[in-house]
Design a protein around this motif. Structure first.
Motif, mmCIF file in Angstrom:
data_model
loop_
_atom_site.group_PDB
_atom_site.id
_atom_site.type_symbol
_atom_site.label_atom_id
_atom_site.label_comp_id
_atom_site.label_asym_id
_atom_site.label_seq_id
_atom_site.Cartn_x
_atom_site.Cartn_y
_atom_site.Cartn_z
ATOM 1 N N ALA A 171 -7.384 14.290 12.065
ATOM 2 C CA ALA A 171 -6.715 13.896 12.822
ATOM 3 C C ALA A 171 -6.222 12.382 12.838
ATOM 4 O O ALA A 171 -5.554 11.415 12.746
ATOM 5 N N THR A 172 -7.570 11.314 12.834
ATOM 6 C CA THR A 172 -7.855 9.721 12.977
ATOM 7 C C THR A 172 -7.188 9.837 11.183
ATOM 8 O O THR A 172 -6.436 8.410 10.959
ATOM 9 N N ALA A 173 -7.793 10.617 10.125
ATOM 10 C CA ALA A 173 -7.127 9.746 8.868
ATOM 11 C C ALA A 173 -5.263 9.899 8.746
ATOM 12 O O ALA A 173 -4.682 9.291 8.135
ATOM 13 N N ALA A 174 -4.949 10.362 10.282
ATOM 14 C CA ALA A 174 -3.530 10.190 9.998
ATOM 15 C C ALA A 174 -2.169 8.680 10.188
ATOM 16 O O ALA A 174 -1.859 8.351 10.414
ATOM 17 N N GLY A 175 -3.664 8.000 10.934
ATOM 18 C CA GLY A 175 -3.455 6.170 10.967
ATOM 19 C C GLY A 175 -2.383 5.819 10.045
ATOM 20 O O GLY A 175 -1.247 4.867 10.445
ATOM 21 N N PRO A 176 -2.677 5.631 8.793
ATOM 22 C CA PRO A 176 -1.538 5.016 8.063
ATOM 23 C C PRO A 176 -0.523 5.705 7.745
ATOM 24 O O PRO A 176 0.687 4.742 7.737
ATOM 25 N N ALA A 177 -0.221 6.657 7.984
ATOM 26 C CA ALA A 177 1.083 7.880 7.954
ATOM 27 C C ALA A 177 1.792 6.766 9.355
ATOM 28 O O ALA A 177 3.229 6.759 10.156
ATOM 29 N N PHE A 178 0.997 7.226 10.479
ATOM 30 C CA PHE A 178 1.874 6.924 11.574
ATOM 31 C C PHE A 178 2.307 5.405 11.995
ATOM 32 O O PHE A 178 3.527 5.190 12.662
ATOM 33 N N PHE A 179 1.335 4.468 11.929
ATOM 34 C CA PHE A 179 1.070 2.978 11.841
ATOM 35 C C PHE A 179 2.020 2.356 10.497
ATOM 36 O O PHE A 179 2.003 1.137 10.320
ATOM 37 N N GLY A 180 1.797 2.519 9.469
ATOM 38 C CA GLY A 180 2.028 2.303 8.219
ATOM 39 C C GLY A 180 3.200 2.020 7.911
ATOM 40 O O GLY A 180 4.009 1.634 7.870
ATOM 41 N N ALA A 181 3.323 3.198 7.292
ATOM 42 C CA ALA A 181 5.002 3.917 6.692
ATOM 43 C C ALA A 181 5.856 3.456 7.452
ATOM 44 O O ALA A 181 6.640 3.722 7.410
ATOM 45 N N TRP A 233 2.381 14.241 3.522
ATOM 46 C CA TRP A 233 1.588 15.676 4.210
ATOM 47 C C TRP A 233 0.471 15.194 5.260
ATOM 48 O O TRP A 233 0.929 16.341 6.201
ATOM 49 N N PHE A 234 0.385 14.312 5.837
ATOM 50 C CA PHE A 234 0.459 13.868 7.203
ATOM 51 C C PHE A 234 1.184 14.185 8.093
ATOM 52 O O PHE A 234 1.194 14.681 9.113
ATOM 53 N N MET A 235 2.262 14.172 7.789
ATOM 54 C CA MET A 235 3.270 13.839 8.904
ATOM 55 C C MET A 235 4.091 15.368 9.273
ATOM 56 O O MET A 235 4.649 15.731 10.175
ATOM 57 N N SER A 236 3.431 15.850 7.649
ATOM 58 C CA SER A 236 4.295 16.959 7.800
ATOM 59 C C SER A 236 3.577 18.725 8.228
ATOM 60 O O SER A 236 4.075 19.394 9.260
ATOM 61 N N GLN A 237 2.265 17.589 8.440
ATOM 62 C CA GLN A 237 1.251 18.485 9.689
ATOM 63 C C GLN A 237 1.309 18.027 10.647
ATOM 64 O O GLN A 237 0.372 19.340 11.679
ATOM 65 N N PHE A 238 1.585 17.142 11.363
ATOM 66 C CA PHE A 238 0.824 16.182 12.322
ATOM 67 C C PHE A 238 2.132 16.320 13.359
ATOM 68 O O PHE A 238 1.718 16.239 14.237
ATOM 69 N N PHE A 239 3.390 16.326 12.879
ATOM 70 C CA PHE A 239 4.835 16.641 13.764
ATOM 71 C C PHE A 239 4.447 18.099 14.332
ATOM 72 O O PHE A 239 5.705 18.451 13.636
ATOM 73 N N ALA A 240 4.106 18.330 15.553
ATOM 74 C CA ALA A 240 4.684 19.886 16.031
ATOM 75 C C ALA A 240 4.395 20.024 17.341
ATOM 76 O O ALA A 240 3.693 20.532 18.002
ATOM 77 N N PRO A 241 5.834 19.659 18.173
ATOM 78 C CA PRO A 241 5.081 19.090 19.778
ATOM 79 C C PRO A 241 5.270 20.685 20.632
ATOM 80 O O PRO A 241 5.938 21.561 19.786
ATOM 81 N N ASP A 242 4.763 20.519 20.737
ATOM 82 C CA ASP A 242 4.703 21.845 22.269
ATOM 83 C C ASP A 242 5.181 21.583 23.230
ATOM 84 O O ASP A 242 5.700 20.323 23.993
ATOM 85 N N ASP A 243 4.734 22.162 24.762
ATOM 86 C CA ASP A 243 5.405 21.708 25.785
ATOM 87 C C ASP A 243 4.649 21.209 26.576
ATOM 88 O O ASP A 243 5.254 20.095 27.328
#
Length: 347
Positions: A171-181, A233-243
């Motif tokens: 989860a922490t490794a998604a940082g460059p995807a969220f806050f970079g690209a 890959w990270f963007m595809s895996q970590f965007f799954a908002p629930d209620d």
């Protein structure tokens, strides 16, 4: 890569436990780690050495270009981070569950925003990420906070088998995807003109920052091309908002509309900013409505932001814009870094 979803940060966790034993003062965690390392504490020595090891792919010169670009585009950066990146930090059900357990978003949104700003805006001064410098120390502090949150969740009965490790390495490794690209895309949608070299420098800031937060090199690209593939890959895996994520999003919107300085922006405009920064698909996932009035206001605001970006190309103005951005971002970055003593609490 999924085994990393069940992996924490043993180096930081061992030191966090030591700090808890020593009852280190909230503002003195880094100094205490340095002192214990000097006194021969093996766990502190290992963590300190891990933090001081700079990967071969780090290029401070390139990062300065990316940081200068962000400072000149400080309005784009602030809006992109607030409305485009903040929601991604609770877009996965496991991350949303941690927000609920700690209570930090619902109980004190101003504190939560300040905690994020301390890191997000501070890293624009990339020289401060060098070992021993201010943002390097801030990353060490955040790394320890993540360890304490992880330890508290596990102590409170977190279902590790079903949900993985809280604040896992993956989860922490998604940082460059969220806050970079992703952030660069947000800024460009607001009219920012960013060169390829500036974009590479800014993305590199976040790749190195993520390493300082304890993510192993195996989860980071050695080149920007490799990192781009990982980011997708990270963007595809970590965007799954629930209620739960939708509830947190509603709390975030309410807080932004009621607390300064964002309370000065009309609510319809803030709704439109969320949709523009996230894109329609992500916005729908969070349950963010369409605001035609807000879209019109944003349409009127964008030329001003685009004009500011063009202004930095005028001889003599870039330095002034950067200095102004440095002052504003520096102030935002010093307002609320979370302390290890408050980790996992609603205070």
């Amino acid at each position: 890569m999924m085994p990393w979803h069940y992996q924490g940060d043993p180096l930081a966790e061992a030191v966090a436990a030591r700090l808890r034993e020593r009852r280190a003062s909230p503002g003195g965690a880094v100094a205490t780690v340095r002192q214990l390392a000097d006194e021969g504490d093996v766990d502190c020595q290992r963590l300190w050495a891990d933090m001081e090891t700079v990967p071969d792919w780090v290029d401070f010169g390139l990062m300065r270009q990316g940081g200068a670009m962000a400072q000149c585009h400080f309005p784009h950066l602030i809006l992109g981070l607030t409305y485009g990146c903040m929601p991604l930090t609770f877009a996965h059900p496991d991350a949303a569950a941690i927000f609920v357990r700690t209570g930090r978003m619902q109980a004190n949104i101003s504190r939560r925003l300040n905690e994020s700003a301390s890191l997000f805006f501070g890293v624009c001064d990339s020289d401060a990420l060098a070992p021993g410098k201010a943002m390097w120390e801030a990353c060490l502090q955040v790394r320890l906070v993540h360890a304490l949150v992880r330890m508290k969740c596990l102590a409170d009965g977190w279902d590790q088998l079903g949900h993985g490790m809280p604040v896992s390495q993956l989860a922490t490794a998604a940082g460059p995807a969220f806050f970079g690209a992703h952030l660069l895309g947000c800024m460009r949608r607001l009219g920012a003109r960013i060169s390829d070299e500036e974009a590479a420098g800014y993305c590199l800031i976040w790749r190195y920052t993520t390493r300082l937060l304890g993510v192993p090199l195996e989860l980071l690209g050695e080149t920007q091309r490799q990192q781009d593939n990982l980011d997708t890959w990270f963007m595809s895996q970590f965007f799954a908002p629930d209620d739960t994520a939708k509830t947190i999003m509603a709390s975030l919107l309410e807080g932004l509309c009621s607390l300064p300085p964002t309370s000065r922006l009309p609510r319809p405009l803030q709704v439109a900013l969320f949709r523009r920064m996230l894109g329609d698909e992500m916005a729908e996932g969070f349950g963010i409505p369409v605001s035609h009035g807000g879209e019109q206001a944003l349409w009127m605001m964008r030329p001003m932001l685009a004009g500011l970006s063009r202004l930095r190309r005028v001889p003599g103005t870039s330095t002034g814009l950067r200095h102004l951005g440095q002052r504003i971002l520096s102030r935002l970055a010093t307002e609320g870094l979370v302390s290890p003593a408050a980790a996992g609490t609603a205070n």
